[in-house]
Each structure stands twice: as C-alpha cells, then as structure tokens.
Scaffold this motif. Structure first.
Motif, PDB file in Angstrom:
ATOM      1  N   ASP A 106       0.868  -1.179   0.000  1.00 17.62           N
ATOM      2  CA  ASP A 106       0.000   0.000   0.000  1.00 17.62           C
ATOM      3  C   ASP A 106       0.898   1.221   0.000  1.00 17.62           C
ATOM      4  O   ASP A 106       2.016   1.175   0.526  1.00 17.62           O
ATOM      5  N   ILE A 107       0.436   2.312  -0.570  1.00 13.92           N
ATOM      6  CA  ILE A 107       1.206   3.542  -0.511  1.00 13.92           C
ATOM      7  C   ILE A 107       1.311   4.034   0.927  1.00 13.92           C
ATOM      8  O   ILE A 107       2.240   4.741   1.295  1.00 13.92           O
ATOM      9  N   ASN A 108       0.344   3.620   1.740  1.00 12.08           N
ATOM     10  CA  ASN A 108       0.323   3.927   3.175  1.00 12.08           C
ATOM     11  C   ASN A 108       0.799   2.686   3.929  1.00 12.08           C
ATOM     12  O   ASN A 108       0.032   1.747   4.145  1.00 12.08           O
ATOM     13  N   LEU A 109       2.070   2.662   4.320  1.00  9.08           N
ATOM     14  CA  LEU A 109       2.641   1.482   4.956  1.00  9.08           C
ATOM     15  C   LEU A 109       1.934   1.139   6.258  1.00  9.08           C
ATOM     16  O   LEU A 109       1.748  -0.041   6.584  1.00  9.08           O
ATOM     17  N   GLN A 110       1.531   2.144   7.022  1.00 10.04           N
ATOM     18  CA  GLN A 110       0.853   1.872   8.291  1.00 10.04           C
ATOM     19  C   GLN A 110      -0.478   1.169   8.068  1.00 10.04           C
ATOM     20  O   GLN A 110      -0.871   0.291   8.846  1.00 10.04           O
ATOM     21  N   ALA A 111      -1.170   1.539   7.009  1.00  6.66           N
ATOM     22  CA  ALA A 111      -2.431   0.855   6.691  1.00  6.66           C
ATOM     23  C   ALA A 111      -2.171  -0.597   6.332  1.00  6.66           C
ATOM     24  O   ALA A 111      -2.915  -1.497   6.736  1.00  6.66           O
ATOM     25  N   ALA A 112      -1.102  -0.854   5.573  1.00  4.24           N
ATOM     26  CA  ALA A 112      -0.754  -2.227   5.211  1.00  4.24           C
ATOM     27  C   ALA A 112      -0.390  -3.034   6.450  1.00  4.24           C
ATOM     28  O   ALA A 112      -0.781  -4.201   6.587  1.00  4.24           O
ATOM     29  N   LYS A 113       0.349  -2.414   7.370  1.00  4.01           N
ATOM     30  CA  LYS A 113       0.727  -3.105   8.604  1.00  4.01           C
ATOM     31  C   LYS A 113      -0.490  -3.405   9.473  1.00  4.01           C
ATOM     32  O   LYS A 113      -0.558  -4.441  10.143  1.00  4.01           O
ATOM     33  N   HIS A 114      -1.460  -2.490   9.456  1.00  2.00           N
ATOM     34  CA  HIS A 114      -2.684  -2.744  10.226  1.00  2.00           C
ATOM     35  C   HIS A 114      -3.441  -3.933   9.650  1.00  2.00           C
ATOM     36  O   HIS A 114      -4.006  -4.738  10.412  1.00  2.00           O
TER      37      HIS A 114
END
Length: 319
Positions: A106-114
């Motif tokens: 995801d362009i948003n790494l934190q979203a991918a980690k969640h």
C-alpha cells in the motif's frame, strides 16, 4: 475439463454422462479411450470415462476439490497492491483464511501493517510500501516480496484505485492524469513486474492475476468520467494480458464490482448512494467481502478454465 450432460435411451431410464477430457494443443493425437464404466442404481445409469493427461500437462482439479492441503492456496504467496483498506483488505483476509501467504502492499505502509494484524497466520505475512504509479517503487516491492518468500509471488490482486467526482467539463489535467496513473498505469506496471519475476524464476511459472475493475467501466457514470474511463481500460488490459500470458500458465481475469461499502464510496453524495441503491435489484451497497470471495475463486484452481473473464459483482446493477 469436465463435460456433463444427459442422454435418453429410447423409452428407458435417463442416462447421465460425465467425461473427463484432455487439456492440450492441436499437435496432440488422441490416445485410445478406455471402455466406459456403467453403474445402475435402479433409476439412473451413470457412465464414467476418465483419461490420464500426458506428462507435464495435468488436468485441473475437479470442481469443488480443495488443493493443496491447508486451504485453496496452501503455501502460495500473494501480492495485494492497496491491501491497506477496502476491497484490498478484504481480499487479504479471505486469501489468508484460505492459506495463502500475503505480501500486503500500500502507498500507506501503516495501513498495510494494520491489515497484517487482522490476518490469520501471524508472522508469515509481510507488508511493504508501494506506489503503483512509480516503476522503481513497484520493482523494489516485487523484489522485497521475492526475497521474503524465497520465490516470486504466484498470485496477484490488483486493487489500487482512486476516484474523484467531477464533470468532464470541470476536470483538469492533473486530476485526470492521477486517476489514469493509479487505476490503469498502476495495473500495467504491477502486472509487468509480477509476470516478469515469475517467468524469470523458471522453476514454476504457473500463476494467476485478478484485476479489480468496475461495472462503470462498461456503463460510464456522470461525475465519474475519469474513473469510468480508467476502469474500461482495466477491462481491455485484462483481456490483452490474458491472451498474452495464458500460454505461459498465468491466468488473468477481472472483477467488476458495483458500488461497494468502502472508504472510496464515502466520497459519494447521499443522492448518488440512494440512486444507486434504487437501481440495484438487491437494494443495497455491496460488502468488500462479497467481492473478495469472487477474487479468491478466480485465483484458485476451481476457476482453472477461466481466462480473460470479467465477473460482475453488482447486486444486479446495470445487468
């Protein structure tokens, strides 16, 4: 491939015939078929004719058969661009449930980690930042996935997408270009990197790709000209990739969702939402999981004869 049909023998009982055919090319000669085996239960006569496939070209799994062990995907690794929310996250959850090892991008790494925290399987899944618009970012993410899994991913779900509501007369160049870059160019870049890494691996190039398009790619929609055009491009790109990659044992299909209850849909006005529900026979928005289940099917061997298909998941909208 399995052919199922029925025959009527004179005025006698109804006969059901099931025959397993070879998958192959025009260069093969048909070996002698074995004798049919008949069974009777007092009402039906059932004939079964089966034939082993030539070396190197196995028949697909039987319908309903779950393979390999541990779920539909066993140890196969799957890359899911834009797996940090919406349909992408739902795909990750369904695929992990079916035993796949996930590379959530995801362009948003934190979203991918969640997303990782929501998946069964613990530490076997990984997350990595990826901007689908940028070739270097895509290639770096694919290399990371290959290093983490000791092999390139063999399954891919392309679900990155953006939508902006604007009339064609009001849309500017930058707005239009961003939509095309994410929704269409992104699928091109990721598919190219995925297929190249899988084919270069040489050991087992068999794979599957599912692209998330949209029913609007077929119908168009006011205020969504850029989005509809980009998704129409995804449909066409899917069929082109399917034609080019099928002979290399990589199947490509796409899903055409209707309006799904995701963060993207939150940008629609109440008027648009209500009008869409009114035009949908089921009378509601779709759930991301309903799309994800179809994606999982298209990635699995249960859909082994589907190539270049565009499956509508719309609740009946625009049918």
């Amino acid at each position: 491939m399995t052919f199922a049909g029925s025959l009527q023998e004179g005025g006698g009982p109804r006969v059901r015939l099931h025959r397993s055919y070879l998958r192959g090319t025009d260069h093969w000669s048909s070996p002698k078929l074995p004798q049919p085996q008949w069974q009777e239960d007092g009402v039906h006569r059932t004939c079964s004719i089966s034939q082993e496939s030539p070396p190197g070209l196995p028949l697909p799994s039987s319908p309903g058969q779950v393979a390999p062990e541990g779920g539909s995907f066993g140890p196969l690794s799957t890359s899911v661009p834009s797996g940090g929310s919406g349909i992408g996250r739902a795909c990750c959850q369904v695929l992990a449930r079916e035993g796949a090892r996930l590379v959530v991008t995801d362009i948003n790494l934190q979203a991918a980690k969640h997303t990782l925290t929501l998946l069964p399987g613990g530490q076997q899944h990984v997350a990595v930042a990826m901007d689908v618009k940028d070739r270097r970012s895509v290639e770096d993410a694919m290399k990371f996935a290959q290093d983490q899994c000791d092999a390139p991913p063999s399954l891919l779900v392309n679900c990155a997408g953006v939508a902006t509501f604007a009339l064609i007369s009001e849309a500017d160049d930058d707005l239009w270009q961003k939509i095309i870059d994410v929704n269409l160019k992104g699928i091109f870049l990721v598919t190219q990197a995925f297929a190249t890494s899988l084919l270069d691996n040489g050991k087992d190039s068999k794979g599957a790709i599912v692209n998330i398009a949209s029913i609007l790619g077929k119908t168009g929609h006011t205020y969504l000209g850029g989005y509809s055009a980009s998704k129409g491009g995804v449909i066409s790109l899917t069929k082109t990739c399917a034609a080019e990659l099928a002979s290399k044992a990589i199947r490509v299909n796409c899903v055409l969702p209707g309006l799904i209850d995701t963060p993207m849909a939150a940008g629609a006005s109440e008027e648009i939402l209500e009008n869409h529900k009114r035009l949908t026979p089921l009378g509601r928005l779709g759930h991301p999981e309903e799309v994800a289940e179809v994606v999982a099917f298209l990635l699995s061997e249960r859909s082994s004869y589907m190539v270049g298909a565009c499956v509508e998941v719309t609740g009946g909208y625009a049918m």
